[in-house]
Design an enzyme around this catalytic site. Structure first.
Site, PDB file in Angstrom:
ATOM      1  N   ASP A 246       1.021  -1.187  -0.122  1.00 52.66           N
ATOM      2  CA  ASP A 246      -0.109   0.100   0.009  1.00 52.66           C
ATOM      3  C   ASP A 246       0.832   1.109   0.124  1.00 52.66           C
ATOM      4  O   ASP A 246       0.638   2.227   0.589  1.00 52.66           O
ATOM      5  CB  ASP A 246      -0.992   0.002   1.215  1.00 52.66           C
ATOM      6  CG  ASP A 246      -2.114   0.707   1.074  1.00 52.66           C
ATOM      7  OD1 ASP A 246      -2.212   1.519  -0.016  1.00 52.66           O
ATOM      8  OD2 ASP A 246      -2.918   1.180   2.106  1.00 52.66           O
TER       9      ASP A 246
ATOM     10  N   ASP B 255       4.101   2.027   8.063  1.00 50.64           N
ATOM     11  CA  ASP B 255       3.031   0.953   7.769  1.00 50.64           C
ATOM     12  C   ASP B 255       3.487  -0.308   6.951  1.00 50.64           C
ATOM     13  O   ASP B 255       2.708  -1.079   6.324  1.00 50.64           O
ATOM     14  CB  ASP B 255       1.435   1.467   7.213  1.00 50.64           C
ATOM     15  CG  ASP B 255       0.859   2.207   8.250  1.00 50.64           C
ATOM     16  OD1 ASP B 255       1.170   2.338   9.457  1.00 50.64           O
ATOM     17  OD2 ASP B 255      -0.133   2.989   8.118  1.00 50.64           O
TER      18      ASP B 255
ATOM     19  N   ARG C 191       0.237   9.055   1.087  1.00 51.46           N
ATOM     20  CA  ARG C 191      -0.635   8.955   2.606  1.00 51.46           C
ATOM     21  C   ARG C 191       0.000   8.023   3.470  1.00 51.46           C
ATOM     22  O   ARG C 191      -0.025   8.159   4.719  1.00 51.46           O
ATOM     23  CB  ARG C 191      -2.021   8.637   2.275  1.00 51.46           C
ATOM     24  CG  ARG C 191      -2.358   7.087   1.786  1.00 51.46           C
ATOM     25  CD  ARG C 191      -3.675   6.598   1.636  1.00 51.46           C
ATOM     26  NE  ARG C 191      -3.819   5.316   1.149  1.00 51.46           N
ATOM     27  CZ  ARG C 191      -3.794   5.055  -0.234  1.00 51.46           C
ATOM     28  NH1 ARG C 191      -3.733   6.121  -1.092  1.00 51.46           N
ATOM     29  NH2 ARG C 191      -3.647   3.902  -0.721  1.00 51.46           N
TER      30      ARG C 191
HETATM   31  O1  ACK Z   1      -2.031  10.836   7.986  1.00 52.16           O
HETATM   32  P1  ACK Z   1      -1.681  11.232   9.366  1.00 52.16           P
HETATM   33  O2  ACK Z   1      -1.693  12.647   9.529  1.00 52.16           O
HETATM   34  O3  ACK Z   1      -0.444  10.560   9.871  1.00 52.16           O
HETATM   35  O4  ACK Z   1      -2.837  10.429  10.363  1.00 52.16           O
HETATM   36  C1  ACK Z   1      -2.426   9.115  10.606  1.00 52.16           C
HETATM   37  C2  ACK Z   1      -2.665   8.969  12.062  1.00 52.16           C
HETATM   38  O5  ACK Z   1      -1.471   8.946  12.734  1.00 52.16           O
HETATM   39  C3  ACK Z   1      -3.006   7.422  12.025  1.00 52.16           C
HETATM   40  O6  ACK Z   1      -2.229   6.512  11.704  1.00 52.16           O
HETATM   41  C4  ACK Z   1      -0.516   9.520  12.194  1.00 52.16           C
HETATM   42  N1  ACK Z   1       0.801   8.716  12.265  1.00 52.16           N
HETATM   43  C5  ACK Z   1       0.873   7.707  12.466  1.00 52.16           C
HETATM   44  N2  ACK Z   1       2.306   7.234  12.659  1.00 52.16           N
HETATM   45  C6  ACK Z   1       2.847   8.432  12.933  1.00 52.16           C
HETATM   46  C7  ACK Z   1       4.164   8.768  13.233  1.00 52.16           C
HETATM   47  N3  ACK Z   1       5.347   7.952  13.662  1.00 52.16           N
HETATM   48  N4  ACK Z   1       4.441  10.185  13.379  1.00 52.16           N
HETATM   49  C8  ACK Z   1       3.673  11.002  13.203  1.00 52.16           C
HETATM   50  N5  ACK Z   1       2.335  10.597  13.011  1.00 52.16           N
HETATM   51  C9  ACK Z   1       2.022   9.607  12.841  1.00 52.16           C
HETATM   52  C10 ACK Z   1      -0.868   9.590  10.765  1.00 52.16           C
END
Ligand code: ACK
Length: 301
Positions: free
Chosen positions: A161, A179, A165
């Site tokens: 994927d 991911d 995004r």
């Molecule tokens: O797309 P986003 O703004 O970035 O919203 C999603 C949300 O959490 C759910 O997955 C954000 N996210 C995920 N992992 C991280 C990370 N390691 N650092 C900052 N934001 C994150 C992701």
């Protein structure tokens, strides 16, 4: 005569290589919620981290997926262009998977926010925005993501994927693939439905994935081509008029591909088109993409 619910729903084996004392972790704001989990900002030893956990109302499968994701991250090892595992809290409470925090969020939103806007001054002249992204920045983003994918492919990891995004932006414009440890149930028909943002993930899928649910590193290369297109359009929607997997498949079968974005050099467009070879083996490998972009960056200096 029902038993009282146990305090700890699950027990996990202790892995002292990764365990972080729970009392050193200070949880903060929720960053977002995914399909089965929640990501929360946190502080540990004076640094900001992201913590992955399951949501309330989770199933046993949700826990198993999170454990699997963590184990995959342990095995894959570290690289600058992926979201690295920092540790976990697995004992005496809910499972927390602690990963690097990316302060600028996902690449798609980041590109949208940094879209070059036409700024007219009082005289009606165009003035360049103060800190705008140059073509060199964009190629560097593409290069870094290719490096991350080259590493994942070398570790036999298929992302399935890859899209803007799912790339996170760290300080100093460092790109980090997120991911990659997620177990994706590719038999799941929900995968063909619109996601929460109304986007169809099918638009990143290689023809062999659409048709036969076949995935390998070369199908990741196809998705990388779409991601390259997203970068060069500052996060536009691919194939805006296509509405279904069937429609997309016949479009691709007939040899049609997306046009060259307005602000994209021919070199980069040629790379996209190579990634969109119908035959996966005719697409470049991530190593070849890295080499190609490295040369382009040097010649752009
Ligand atoms: O797309 P986003 O703004 O970035 O919203 C999603 C949300 O959490 C759910 O997955 C954000 N996210 C995920 N992992 C991280 C990370 N390691 N650092 C900052 N934001 C994150 C992701």
């Amino acid at each position: 005569n029902s038993e009282p619910a146990p305090f700890n729903e699950y027990e996990f084996p202790l892995d002292s290589n990764w365990e972080i004392p729970r009392n050193t972790l200070i949880l903060g704001a929720t960053l977002g919620e995914g399909a089965f989990g929640r990501v929360v900002m946190a502080e540990v030893n004076n640094s900001i981290v992201a913590v992955k956990m399951v949501k309330e109302g989770h199933t046993d499968d949700d826990i198993a997926s999170l454990v699997r994701e963590m184990e995959v991250m342990k095995i894959i090892g570290k690289h600058i262009n992926i979201i690295n595992l920092l540790g976990c809290c697995s004992q005496n409470g809910p499972l927390y998977v602690i990963v690097e925090f990316a302060p600028h969020g996902n690449l798609k939103d980041f590109l949208n926010k940094n879209r070059p806007i036409k700024d007219y001054d009082k005289e009606g002249n165009l003035s360049p925005p103060e800190h705008h992204l140059t073509e060199k920045h964009l190629i560097s983003f593409a290069f870094q993501i290719a490096r991350g994918m080259e590493y994942l492919a070398s570790r036999r990891c298929i992302h399935r994927d890859l899209a803007a995004r799912n790339v996170l932006v760290s300080d100093d414009y460092v790109m980090k693939i997120a991911d990659f440890g997620l177990a994706r149930d590719i038999q799941d028909t929900d995968y063909y439905r619109k996601n929460t943002n109304g986007r169809l993930p099918i638009k990143w899928m290689a023809p062999e994935s659409l048709q036969e649910k076949f995935y390998d590193s070369q199908s990741d290369v196809w998705s990388y081509g779409i991601l390259l297109w997203e970068i060069m359009t500052f996060g536009a929607q691919p194939y805006p008029t296509i509405m279904s997997a069937e429609e997309l498949y016949s479009y691709l079968m007939s040899g049609q591909r997306m046009e060259k974005p307005a602000k994209c050099s021919l070199n980069i467009y040629m790379l996209m088109r190579q990634c969109w070879h119908f035959d996966g083996n005719a697409r470049p490998t991530f190593s070849e993409i890295v080499e190609n972009l490295d040369k382009l960056l040097l010649s752009n200096e």
